[in-house]
Design an enzyme around this catalytic site. Structure first.
Site, PDB file in Angstrom:
ATOM      1  N   HIS A   1       0.816  -1.219   0.000  1.00 32.13           N
ATOM      2  CA  HIS A   1       0.000   0.000   0.000  1.00 32.13           C
ATOM      3  C   HIS A   1       0.837   1.251   0.000  1.00 32.13           C
ATOM      4  CE1 HIS A   1      -3.297  -2.528   0.465  1.00 32.13           C
ATOM      5  NE2 HIS A   1      -3.047  -2.886   1.704  1.00 32.13           N
TER       6      HIS A   1
ATOM      7  N   GLU B   1      -6.085  17.591 -28.802  1.00 33.27           N
ATOM      8  CA  GLU B   1      -5.410  16.423 -28.228  1.00 33.27           C
ATOM      9  C   GLU B   1      -5.516  15.201 -29.119  1.00 33.27           C
ATOM     10  OE1 GLU B   1      -7.134  15.758 -24.350  1.00 33.27           O
ATOM     11  OE2 GLU B   1      -9.094  16.418 -25.011  1.00 33.27           O
TER      12      GLU B   1
ATOM     13  N   ASP C   1      -2.698  13.279 -24.159  1.00 27.07           N
ATOM     14  CA  ASP C   1      -3.395  12.489 -25.163  1.00 27.07           C
ATOM     15  C   ASP C   1      -2.793  12.684 -26.549  1.00 27.07           C
ATOM     16  OD1 ASP C   1      -5.161  10.982 -23.729  1.00 27.07           O
ATOM     17  OD2 ASP C   1      -6.704  12.531 -23.664  1.00 27.07           O
TER      18      ASP C   1
ATOM     19  N   CYS D   1      -2.262  22.570 -21.633  1.00 27.48           N
ATOM     20  CA  CYS D   1      -2.531  22.127 -20.267  1.00 27.48           C
ATOM     21  C   CYS D   1      -2.002  20.718 -20.012  1.00 27.48           C
ATOM     22  CB  CYS D   1      -4.018  22.209 -19.966  1.00 27.48           C
ATOM     23  SG  CYS D   1      -5.032  21.253 -21.089  1.00 27.48           S
TER      24      CYS D   1
END
Lengths: 89, 598
Positions: free
Chosen positions: B194, B437, B461, B508
């Site tokens: 974890h 994108e 992307d 961005c």
């Protein structure tokens, strides 16, 4: 009714994590007694802890015992899970 | 004991990065449990106490899980396993059986049963099950706390700290304050524990499996955590410290100085070209950090969090309140809201989405919204209504052709008409943008530019689609190169087409926060850089220390290179020279860029 059969685990991950949780969930759906046996160890198939304790890796042989009125259905569903070869199921 | 200098502990690298900070020992909470005998008559009462503790723990886990899934954390799934363990028949039956047989208080019996399972699991050959002992022990502790009437304390860190623990459980990390949290190091655990998962999702370095960390490290010790190599250096000397500070992107101290220095200064080049440096956010709570870091507005407000981890869809009113609040906080600076971008790797539980072979090429973002105008319109109405409370702009994600853009605009004007008819106020001049994108959008950006007020290039992307590389697939991740000449050409083309049509262009994606790339993008004429709040000052710093003319020369020269490697080497060189010029020494080696080389 009581059903008993020796089954070889085919899931590549063995009976861990998701398969163990799924098995416990399936077993808990039915009003039956579910036991899993590997060697001398016998555990409650409705308990995830118990299933993990078996340490059933791929290829290990375990005996599935289902007892109760709806044993047939429960047995079929659990057997399918144990013999599943898809690691994502 | 004499303080050891430069003691190196070797462990397993669990989350990359370098952290330098003081040690905060996260004590294992050991409980004092008395072996108290009980009478036969008291057994039912002990069972009742046990059941109540189970119910309370269940409630606590549910709440914790809900709070995590609201934050969009994938780690909330861990609690499903915990809930299963909590309800485990064998565990419960064992406790009740032992209680009846042995007649000790339930705290003692329960802790013994838990110990039995932990011992059994930790001896198993399978590493997956071995690591589940942390889950069992975590659930056990929670139940014990309820039995003993204790409450778990939240940890807050007073200074930038590295958490040193024997092991960290999901509930330890979930209730831990993120402020001042620099890294994790633990005695045990592996790459799938974890600690590793959570450190990665928090983007902080972690080293696990150090074995003796909690024994040799004392509270307040200075530590260097090297999450790349899996090393921890205890009480480093000046030379080592300097080495690692260089290795780090920019040290904490320098970042703070930058912050103070740059917060109120504009992002303006030495020869007077003014650009905007804005921030990307995912949750409204990040606004404070946007302001703290001196970002000039929000260049990307992701809205998926409103929809995720819940059974119903967010109402117009709920969305309106969120948009309004964020817009008011950053006003007069702009808030650019990206409409719902689900699909790909984010799915809604409320809506049955068919399983797709290539989810990134499938039913996502604008495609989904156009197919579900009922959902889309609610969001658009909320955005429009909020637009009178600040400087809101909106943009559509994943536009691949002009028709999608026109369809989206058509729905938007329908919504505008409805609002006008009902005499509900909104900013009629609200700026509309298209995200660039998808490669086809970049290639046809001359056409798209006529339809919108601005572009925002989403590089994550764009790179994945252009290079046909799934970044999550480790076999091909090495091909993911934002500096691929093909990507650079698409970016240049997009900026040129935008400027020809008198619209502005922002970026961005992660690329906008890579320092060497900032020079290139600046030189290409990018108007707005939108990055994580934490990167804002660094970008401003670069921009303020270079002239636009020089940046243009650098960009031009970069385009003469033949490969991503050559471009990176060239830009690194330029960025280092720039920093050396400002600092007189090398302060940063751009770890960011290197990560693409895997």
């Amino acid at each position: 009714m009581r059903l008993e059969e020796k089954i070889t685990i085919k899931n590549p991950q063995g009976l861990h994590a998701r398969p163990a949780a799924l098995l416990a969930q399936i077993a808990n759906k039915y009003d039956v007694l579910v036991q899993l046996k590997k060697g001398k160890t016998v555990v409650d198939g409705k308990s995830i802890m118990g299933i993990l304790m078996l340490e059933a890796t791929k290829g290990s042989k375990i005996t599935l015992i289902v007892e109760g009125d709806s044993a047939q259905e429960a047995f079929a569903e659990i057997k399918e899970l144990l013999e599943n070869e898809d690691p994502d199921k | 004991m004499k303080t050891q200098i430069n003691k190196v502990l070797e462990g397993i690298p669990a989350s990359p990065g370098i952290a330098i900070g003081t040690a905060f020992l996260f004590g294992r909470e050991d409980f004092v449990i008395y072996r108290r005998r009980i009478s036969e008559k008291a057994v039912p009462n002990e069972i009742a106490r046990f059941e109540e503790a189970l119910i309370r723990t269940r409630q606590e886990l549910k709440e914790l899980q809900a709070s995590l899934s609201n934050k969009g954390a994938a780690s909330s799934k861990i609690f499903d396993a915990h809930l299963l363990l909590l309800e485990d028949r064998m565990l419960i039956e064992d406790v009740i059986k032992e209680l009846k047989e042995k007649k000790f208080c339930v705290e003692y019996i329960f802790s013994q049963v838990i110990k039995k399972y932990i011992d059994a699991f930790s001896q198993m050959g399978d590493s997956y099950i071995r690591e589940r002992t942390a889950d069992v022990s975590d659930v056990g502790k929670r139940v014990l706390k309820h039995l003993l009437g204790q409450r778990r304390n939240q940890i807050s860190l007073e200074e930038p700290s590295i958490i040193v623990a024997h092991d960290l459980s999901p509930s330890d990390t979930a209730t831990m304050s993120r402020t001042n949290l620099l890294g994790f190091i633990t005695d045990i655990g592996g790459k799938t524990s974890h600690t590793a998962i959570i450190a990665k999702s928090l983007e902080i370095p972690a080293v696990v499996g150090l074995q003796i960390a909690t024994r040799v490290i004392k509270n307040g010790d200075l530590l260097i955590v090297d999450g790349n190599e899996g090393k921890v250096i205890l009480n480093p000397d000046t030379k080592t410290l300097r080495h690692y500070q260089r290795e780090k992107d920019i040290s904490i101290v320098e970042a703070r100085q930058l912050e103070d220095m740059l917060r109120d200064l504009p992002a303006e080049t030495m020869d007077g070209r003014r650009v905007t440096v804005a921030a990307n956010i995912e949750f409204p709570s990040e606004v404070d950090s946007v302001i703290k870091h001196g970002a000039e507005g929000i260049g990307l407000f992701r809205t998926e969090f409103l929809y995720m981890g819940r059974e119903d869809l967010p109402s117009e009113e709920e969305q309106f309140e969120v948009y309004k609040k964020v817009a008011e906080k950053v006003a007069p600076n702009p808030l650019i809201i990206r409409t719902l971008d689900i699909g790909g790797d984010k799915f809604l539980s409320q809506i049955d989405t068919p399983e797709e072979m290539h989810s990134f090429l499938g039913w996502r973002a604008i495609r989904f919204c156009l197919a579900r105008p009922d959902i889309f319109k609610v969001q658009l109405r909320a955005i429009l209504r909020a637009s009178v409370f600040g400087n809101i702009k909106l943009m559509f994600p994943m536009i691949s052709c002009i028709d999608e853009l026109r369809d989206a605009k058509k729905i938007l004007s329908d919504v505008k008409r409805e609002l006008s008819r009902k005499k509900i106020g909104f900013n009629k001049e609200i700026e509309i943008g298209a995200m660039i994108e998808v490669p086809s959008a970049a290639i046809t950006s001359d056409l798209l530019a006529r339809e919108v007020d601005f572009f925002s290039i989403g590089t994550n992307d764009l790179v994945q689609y252009t290079l046909a590389v799934d970044r999550a697939n480790e076999k091909v991740a090495y091909l993911y190169r934002p500096t691929h000449i093909g990507i650079l050409r698409l970016i240049r083309m997009t900026i040129e087409n935008a400027h020809k049509n008198n619209i502005w262009v922002g970026m961005c994606g992660e690329m906008a926060s890579e320092l060497p790339l900032v020079i290139l993008l600046l030189g290409l004429g990018l108007d707005e850089f939108s990055a994580p709040p934490i990167s804002v000052q660094k970008i401003k710093y670069i921009i303020r220390n270079i002239s636009y003319e020089e940046a243009q020369r650098v960009a031009e020269e970069a385009f003469n290179k033949n490969s991503a490697d050559e471009v990176e080497a060239f830009l690194l060189d330029k960025a280092e020279a720039l920093l050396r010029r400002c600092h007189g020494e090398k302060v940063c080696d751009f770890g960011d860029l290197k990560k693409y080389k895997i």
